[in-house]
Scaffold this active site. Structure first.
Site, PDB file in Angstrom:
ATOM      1  N   SER A 164     145.802 -12.576  54.167  1.00  0.00           N
ATOM      2  CA  SER A 164     144.700 -12.995  55.033  1.00  0.00           C
ATOM      3  C   SER A 164     144.154 -14.329  54.548  1.00  0.00           C
ATOM      4  CB  SER A 164     143.572 -11.958  55.015  1.00  0.00           C
ATOM      5  OG  SER A 164     142.835 -12.034  53.802  1.00  0.00           O
ATOM      6  N   ASP A 165     143.658 -15.137  55.481  1.00  0.00           N
ATOM      7  CA  ASP A 165     142.842 -16.254  55.044  1.00  0.00           C
ATOM      8  C   ASP A 165     141.552 -15.674  54.479  1.00  0.00           C
ATOM      9  OD1 ASP A 165     141.918 -18.785  54.528  1.00  0.00           O
ATOM     10  OD2 ASP A 165     142.293 -19.552  56.544  1.00  0.00           O
ATOM     11  N   TRP A 166     140.879 -16.455  53.650  1.00  0.00           N
ATOM     12  CA  TRP A 166     139.718 -15.951  52.918  1.00  0.00           C
ATOM     13  C   TRP A 166     138.571 -15.664  53.895  1.00  0.00           C
ATOM     14  CZ3 TRP A 166     143.763 -16.520  50.412  1.00  0.00           C
ATOM     15  CH2 TRP A 166     143.869 -16.321  49.039  1.00  0.00           C
ATOM     16  N   GLY A 167     138.285 -14.383  54.072  1.00  0.00           N
ATOM     17  CA  GLY A 167     137.273 -13.980  55.035  1.00  0.00           C
ATOM     18  C   GLY A 167     137.826 -13.783  56.430  1.00  0.00           C
ATOM     19  N   GLY A 168     139.143 -13.714  56.555  1.00  0.00           N
ATOM     20  CA  GLY A 168     139.772 -13.584  57.870  1.00  0.00           C
ATOM     21  C   GLY A 168     140.019 -12.159  58.313  1.00  0.00           C
TER      22      GLY A 168
END
Length: 745
Positions: free
Chosen positions: A265-269
């Site tokens: 995941s992208d960070w916070g995605g």
């Protein structure tokens, strides 16, 4: 005799010991066994809790291994232009290390502008060595999102507007990184084409545009580059966030393309536990990225794929089927990286890496305009050189978002030029304008004091006065890495240059005929003064060796050979995404979701300009040289191609100038008659060829039906329709050199 008996006994004991060890070595630790057997063996030894722990972060950039089994942690690092400095375990603040300064390589727009896969391999290998030396498992890059609008604040991290060019450049980059036992993580999959509202934008795009424009570079990275990891994007597609998207991850990436790596995941995605379980996400990072303040005693236990997932398994809602598949992928990654005992040790900050950064920068610089051959600078005619503009001295490696770096050094354009001409010409500096005088990002400080309280009028007057008394004037301007320019999490407000630079350039053009504008940016900019300025250079964000590379090109030590990887439009209305909408999208009523419909479909970049018969400021593929090239007539080895056949095209190219240079020969294909609307032409081949003065070389291209195909969204497959096609040889998307027609049977 006793000595021989003793030695024999000792040898027997050693043999027995080694034999016992080989018998006792678990399959997952035996690197002579196939990876898939090792994966299954390790998986069978793990507890449910160990599996759950493995699929989500335990710190900002680290996820757990299984210490009980000797399986190491996974450590990520931001790229794609250099290795990010270390931050604290749970916070974004700098860790305060003194040995984490890196080499900054040029931004990926510059790499794409080289049009040279060999440079992409050198780049990947070099940055991979730096990541390996810092003991990183995953390098979070490269980025290959398509250049849809010049306002996208993150375009500088990507490889331009054309899917074919991006595909050919991303593959060797991935291979170079992974040759070091470090996983490349290709991002941001997919449709992350602007930054404003990036967490809440739902992209609506037809399947033709998805498959023909926005997915090919990712597909090439997976199927040709064999990327070991992919990062999901922040935005939504079909109302599902891309980090847990059934269509993109399960159906296409893992289904159609056979991807066997890890989806990160992208960070916070990550936003939903059930979708994260079922829709293809493997490794969750960055949820609640403000450290431990959001959650119970350990926020990482409250990630979507942590305790919430464990509870759903224990309650019987899910079996471990999906969990085991996620863990398999992570274990496979571990065996390719941290548990590969044969991977090299890497190196950091080496002379070879600085040389690589400079070479890539020199090859990527684009000479946009050179009326009257003002360039290269002739030191026999230059006793005084005026350097004007904030970008002549401002550090560009600090800022821009997650790609911000702490570098061993960054040579400014001003310092690079001074060093190159020392003892031969005097270099005088005037500020010209004040942009962003700050010099800090995420705790990394440049140490520069760029504050200046003078008015714009005073600054312009000083610059004009200096320009009048010098033989050459070099203006270094463009954009910077500040919010609202070339920077993550925001888009640009306009196509034009900020800080009143247009007014300054116009004033300089009136007092000195030898004006050179060096535009430092990762994006196209408007140039209302283009007819008043003889020489224009596109210099990108060039990293540690920026000043040296720019000086080499301006003084003619290096003959420029870069070409644009995206179109410079005259104005925003010449861009399909802005002419037709929808950018940045339309907010839903009573819901914080922005629907962005890509009404231009497949007509992105030069495809749109061709369709609408619009002349660009500077075309895709454009770039000049200090020499000249002459093209001969393109020929075919056959005028007909069967469905399973190939055709070879050849064209002679001659350097008719007085010095060595390199030309990028481009092949475009035009479908003369199609059942569906198609672009006027599409890039399907390119070759960078180096030629000595007077030398001729024959450039060859081999095409098959994949070069002729379009994606039929009704049949959901690639189609090459029989009929006539035109092969177009060009020096840019608008500089056509030769054409020929052939037929697909």
């Amino acid at each position: 005799m006793k000595k021989q008996i003793l030695l024999g006994a000792l040898a027997f004991v050693l043999f027995a010991s080694v034999s016992a060890q080989s018998v006792d070595t678990p399959v997952y630790l035996d690197d002579t066994k196939p990876v898939e057997l090792r994966v299954e063996d390790a998986l069978s030894r793990m507890t449910l809790e160990e599996k759950i722990a493995m699929i989500h972060a335990q710190s900002k950039f680290c996820s757990p291994g299984v210490s009980r089994l000797g399986i190491p942690e996974i450590w990520c690092t931001d790229g794609p232009h250099g290795i990010r400095p270390e931050v604290l375990w749970d916070e974004w603040d700098q860790a305060g290390w003194t040995n984490d300064s890196c080499v900054a390589f040029p931004a990926l727009t510059c790499l794409a502008a080289t049009w040279n896969p060999d440079m992409a391999l050198l780049y990947g290998k070099s940055i991979g060595e730096e990541a390996r030396y810092r003991n990183k498992t995953i390098l979070l890059g490269p980025g290959v999102n398509i250049y849809r609008t010049p306002l996208n604040g993150r375009n500088f991290e990507y490889m331009g507007e054309d899917p074919y060019l991006s595909s050919k450049m991303v593959v060797p980059y991935v291979q170079g990184v992974q040759s070091n036992g470090v996983a490349a993580c290709v991002k941001h999959y997919a449709l992350n084409n602007h930054e404003v509202n990036r967490h809440t934008t739902n992209v609506i795009v037809d399947d033709r545009a998805l498959y023909e424009i926005y997915l090919p570079a990712f597909k090439a990275a997976v199927q040709e580059g064999h990327a070991w990891s992919i990062m999901g994007a922040y935005n939504l597609y079909k109302d599902q966030h891309c980090c847990h998207n059934q269509y993109l991850l399960n159906d296409i990436l893992k289904g159609e393309w056979g991807f066997d790596g890890v989806v990160v995941s992208d960070w916070g995605g990550t936003h939903d536990t059930d979708e994260a379980i079922t829709n293809g996400l493997d490794l969750e990072f960055g949820s609640w990225t403000n450290g431990l303040s959001n959650g119970a005693s350990n926020a990482y236990d409250n990630y979507y794929l942590a305790k919430a997932y464990l509870d759903k398994i224990k309650s019987g809602k899910y079996t471990t089927k999906e969990l085991d598949e996620k863990v398999r992928r992570i274990l496979r990654l571990s065996f390719r990286t941290t548990m590969n005992r044969n991977r090299p040790f890497g190196s950091m900050g080496s002379p070879e890496h600085f040389d690589a950064a400079r070479t890539i920068a020199e090859e990527g610089i684009v000479l946009l305009q050179n009326k009257g051959n003002v360039l290269p600078i002739d030191l026999n005619k230059a006793s005084k050189i005026a350097v004007i503009g904030e970008n002549a001295l401002k550090m560009m490696t600090v800022g821009g978002g997650s790609s911000s770096l702490k570098v061993k050094h960054e040579i400014s354009p001003l310092d690079g030029l001074k060093k190159r001409v020392v003892g031969k010409a005097e270099v005088l500096f005037a500020r010209g304008y004040v942009g962003d005088a700050s010099g800090e990002y995420n705790g990394v400080v440049t140490g520069q004091d760029l504050s200046d309280n003078r008015s714009p009028e005073e600054l312009i007057a000083e610059a004009v006065s200096l320009a009048k008394e010098c033989d050459y004037v070099i203006f270094f301007g463009g954009l910077n890495k500040s919010a609202g320019q070339d920077c993550e999490d925001a888009d640009r407000a306009q196509l034009g240059l900020p800080y009143g630079q247009d007014q300054l350039i116009e004033a300089l053009s009136k007092v000195n005929k030898n004006l050179i504008v060096v535009n430092i940016s990762g994006n196209a900019v408007a140039m209302p003064w283009v007819k008043s300025v003889p020489s224009i250079v596109q210099a990108w964000f060039l990293g540690s060796e920026a000043g040296s590379a720019i000086a080499s090109v301006l003084l003619g030590d290096v003959n420029p050979s870069g070409k644009l990887p995206f179109t410079f439009p005259v104005c925003l209305e010449d861009v399909g995404a802005h002419k037709l909408g929808e950018y940045p999208g339309v907010k839903r009523e009573n819901e914080n979701i922005w629907d962005a419909k890509y009404n231009e479909g497949i007509f992105v970049g030069y495809r749109w300009l061709d369709k609408e018969n619009i002349k660009p400021l500077f075309a895709f593929g454009h770039g000049l040289s200090y020499t000249q090239f002459e093209y001969g007539k393109v020929t075919l080895d056959s005028k007909e191609m069967t469905q399973d056949g190939k055709i070879v095209l050849t064209v002679p190219v001659t350097n008719i100038g007085k010095r060595e240079g390199a030309e990028i020969v481009q092949l475009y294909i035009c479908d003369k008659k199609s059942s569906l609307s198609r672009p006027e032409k599409e890039l399907k081949g390119f070759c960078k060829v180096k030629l000595a003065a007077g030398e001729t070389k024959t450039v060859s291209f081999t095409i098959d039906k994949s070069s002729l195909s379009f994606f039929d969204d009704k049949q959901h497959k690639w189609i090459a329709e029989p009929g006539k096609f035109e092969a177009v040889i060009a020096a840019s998307a608008e500089d056509i050199k030769s054409k020929t027609v052939f037929e697909l049977k």
